[in-house]
Design a protein around this motif. Structure first.
Motif, PDB file in Angstrom:
ATOM      1  N   SER A 162     127.875 183.687 -16.412  1.00 44.08           N
ATOM      2  CA  SER A 162     128.158 182.325 -15.949  1.00 44.08           C
ATOM      3  C   SER A 162     127.123 181.826 -14.944  1.00 44.08           C
ATOM      4  N   ALA A 163     126.030 182.563 -14.773  1.00 39.69           N
ATOM      5  CA  ALA A 163     125.021 182.160 -13.773  1.00 39.69           C
ATOM      6  C   ALA A 163     124.417 180.807 -14.104  1.00 39.69           C
ATOM      7  N   GLY A 164     124.335 179.963 -13.105  1.00 35.20           N
ATOM      8  CA  GLY A 164     123.659 178.684 -13.249  1.00 35.20           C
ATOM      9  C   GLY A 164     124.465 177.621 -13.984  1.00 35.20           C
ATOM     10  N   LEU A 165     125.722 177.916 -14.304  1.00 35.99           N
ATOM     11  CA  LEU A 165     126.521 176.929 -15.040  1.00 35.99           C
ATOM     12  C   LEU A 165     127.335 176.065 -14.078  1.00 35.99           C
ATOM     13  N   ALA A 166     127.685 174.872 -14.543  1.00 34.86           N
ATOM     14  CA  ALA A 166     128.558 173.990 -13.764  1.00 34.86           C
ATOM     15  C   ALA A 166     129.935 174.644 -13.642  1.00 34.86           C
ATOM     16  N   PRO A 167     130.659 174.359 -12.533  1.00 33.83           N
ATOM     17  CA  PRO A 167     131.936 175.035 -12.281  1.00 33.83           C
ATOM     18  C   PRO A 167     132.923 175.028 -13.451  1.00 33.83           C
ATOM     19  N   ASN A 168     133.040 173.922 -14.167  1.00 35.18           N
ATOM     20  CA  ASN A 168     134.004 173.898 -15.282  1.00 35.18           C
ATOM     21  C   ASN A 168     133.560 174.820 -16.410  1.00 35.18           C
ATOM     22  N   MET A 169     132.237 174.935 -16.577  1.00 35.58           N
ATOM     23  CA  MET A 169     131.690 175.843 -17.588  1.00 35.58           C
ATOM     24  C   MET A 169     131.870 177.301 -17.171  1.00 35.58           C
ATOM     25  N   VAL A 170     131.752 177.568 -15.872  1.00 38.47           N
ATOM     26  CA  VAL A 170     131.983 178.927 -15.364  1.00 38.47           C
ATOM     27  C   VAL A 170     133.383 179.378 -15.759  1.00 38.47           C
ATOM     28  N   SER A 171     134.367 178.514 -15.497  1.00 36.47           N
ATOM     29  CA  SER A 171     135.754 178.853 -15.830  1.00 36.47           C
ATOM     30  C   SER A 171     135.922 179.072 -17.322  1.00 36.47           C
ATOM     31  N   LEU A 172     135.262 178.231 -18.102  1.00 42.83           N
ATOM     32  CA  LEU A 172     135.401 178.328 -19.561  1.00 42.83           C
ATOM     33  C   LEU A 172     134.816 179.643 -20.074  1.00 42.83           C
ATOM     34  N   VAL A 173     133.650 180.002 -19.571  1.00 38.47           N
ATOM     35  CA  VAL A 173     133.008 181.250 -20.002  1.00 38.47           C
ATOM     36  C   VAL A 173     133.875 182.447 -19.610  1.00 38.47           C
ATOM     37  N   LEU A 174     134.381 182.429 -18.368  1.00 38.33           N
ATOM     38  CA  LEU A 174     135.223 183.550 -17.921  1.00 38.33           C
ATOM     39  C   LEU A 174     136.518 183.616 -18.717  1.00 38.33           C
ATOM     40  N   ASP A 175     137.028 182.450 -19.089  1.00 37.36           N
ATOM     41  CA  ASP A 175     138.210 182.370 -19.943  1.00 37.36           C
ATOM     42  C   ASP A 175     137.976 183.034 -21.300  1.00 37.36           C
ATOM     43  N   LYS A 176     136.809 182.774 -21.853  1.00 38.31           N
ATOM     44  CA  LYS A 176     136.458 183.374 -23.154  1.00 38.31           C
ATOM     45  C   LYS A 176     136.343 184.886 -23.015  1.00 38.31           C
ATOM     46  N   ILE A 177     135.792 185.312 -21.888  1.00 38.66           N
ATOM     47  CA  ILE A 177     135.651 186.745 -21.643  1.00 38.66           C
ATOM     48  C   ILE A 177     137.031 187.398 -21.599  1.00 38.66           C
ATOM     49  N   LEU A 178     137.955 186.728 -20.943  1.00 41.51           N
ATOM     50  CA  LEU A 178     139.332 187.230 -20.888  1.00 41.51           C
ATOM     51  C   LEU A 178     139.937 187.257 -22.296  1.00 41.51           C
TER      52      LEU A 178
END
Ligand SMILES: Nc1ncnc2c1ncn2[C@@H]1O[C@H](COP(=O)(O)OP(=O)(O)OP(=O)(O)O)[C@@H](O)[C@H]1O
Ligand SMILES: [Mg+2]
Length: 234
Positions: A162-178
């Motif tokens: 999630s490095a360098g991503l906008a906050p909403n994208m950070v959450s989305l990427v981490l969500d996908k990881i989960l």
């Protein structure tokens, strides 16, 4: 038996020793996050596990088998997939071609894997013929994750997805990881967004100066005042 057992690993580049005896374990189905300052050796640790950096001392075991010093392509076949922080997709290829490349070493019919990846990442399914180079940073990280799934990994090594991503994208990427984790894939995750990552982690480690400093359950690290002060901006 731990799924992954990194024991007292010493590794570095040429004469320069970066990891001075690092030990990390991941159990079946766990999400384990490593946080720590820039240059502390987090990425080097992932490279040592996957065989891109030579381990000079210590041992890496996967499912009870010693994989220390094994070639990266052999390690990948054993079920560990590594997603580097950048250059993790082929920019000139389309989304679909990237997924096919991810399945390159498979000798069986992998079409069902591609279908599953599209189910998990509907944004990618919408435009399979878009070139990866035209995707946003967040979508590119999604594609890198989807690509890693093509080999049916047992363990994913993720370098700051999630490095360098906008906050909403950070959450989305981490969500996908989960979401991927819930299908049974274990994760060893490096994250700058330590707070968000630890929230979804079973356990976490603090790595500093090439050595383990603290190891605890994710929620305990979040509640640890020293960790908060140094790494969580608290
Ligand atoms: N290919 C390389 N050759 C020589 N030294 C390297 C190489 N890659 C990294 N290093 C050095 O190894 C040390 C650890 O780097 P590493 O990338 O593992 O840290 P990191 O914890 O992942 O940092 P960051 O948070 O910035 O990603 C740094 O001092 C870095 O300069
Ligand atoms: Mg790094």
């Amino acid at each position: 038996m731990n799924l992954l057992d990194v024991s007292n690993v010493v590794a570095g580049y040429g004469e320069t020793e970066i990891l001075h005896g690092v030990s990390v374990t991941v159990e079946q189905g766990e999400i384990v996050t490593i946080i720590g300052p820039n240059g502390s050796g987090k990425s080097t640790l992932l490279k040592a596990i996957i065989g891109l950096v030579q381990t000079k001392q210590g041992q890496v075991s996967f499912r009870g088998e010693d994989i220390t010093g094994m070639a990266p392509d052999l390690i990948v076949r054993k079920g560990i997939c590594y997603v580097p922080q950048s250059s993790n997709v082929f920019s000139s290829l389309t989304i679909h071609e990237n997924l096919e490349m991810g399945a390159f070493v498979r000798t069986d019919d992998y079409r069902h894997r591609i279908a599953e990846a599209y189910d998990l990442f509907p944004d990618l399914a919408e435009r399979p013929n878009e070139r990866a180079g035209r995707l946003s940073g967040g979508q590119r990280q999604m594609l890198a994750l989807a690509r890693a799934l093509m080999l049916d990994p047992i363990l994913l090594l993720l370098d700051e997805p999630s490095a360098g991503l906008a906050p909403n994208m950070v959450s989305l990427v981490l969500d996908k990881i989960l979401g991927i984790n819930r299908t049974g894939v274990a994760m060893l995750l490096l994250e700058q967004n330590a707070h968000e990552a630890l929230k979804l982690s079973n356990r976490g480690y603090v790595l500093a100066s090439g050595q383990n400093q603290i190891e605890d359950r994710g929620e305990n690290l979040l509640g640890n005042p020293e960790v908060a002060r140094l790494y969580l901006g608290g």
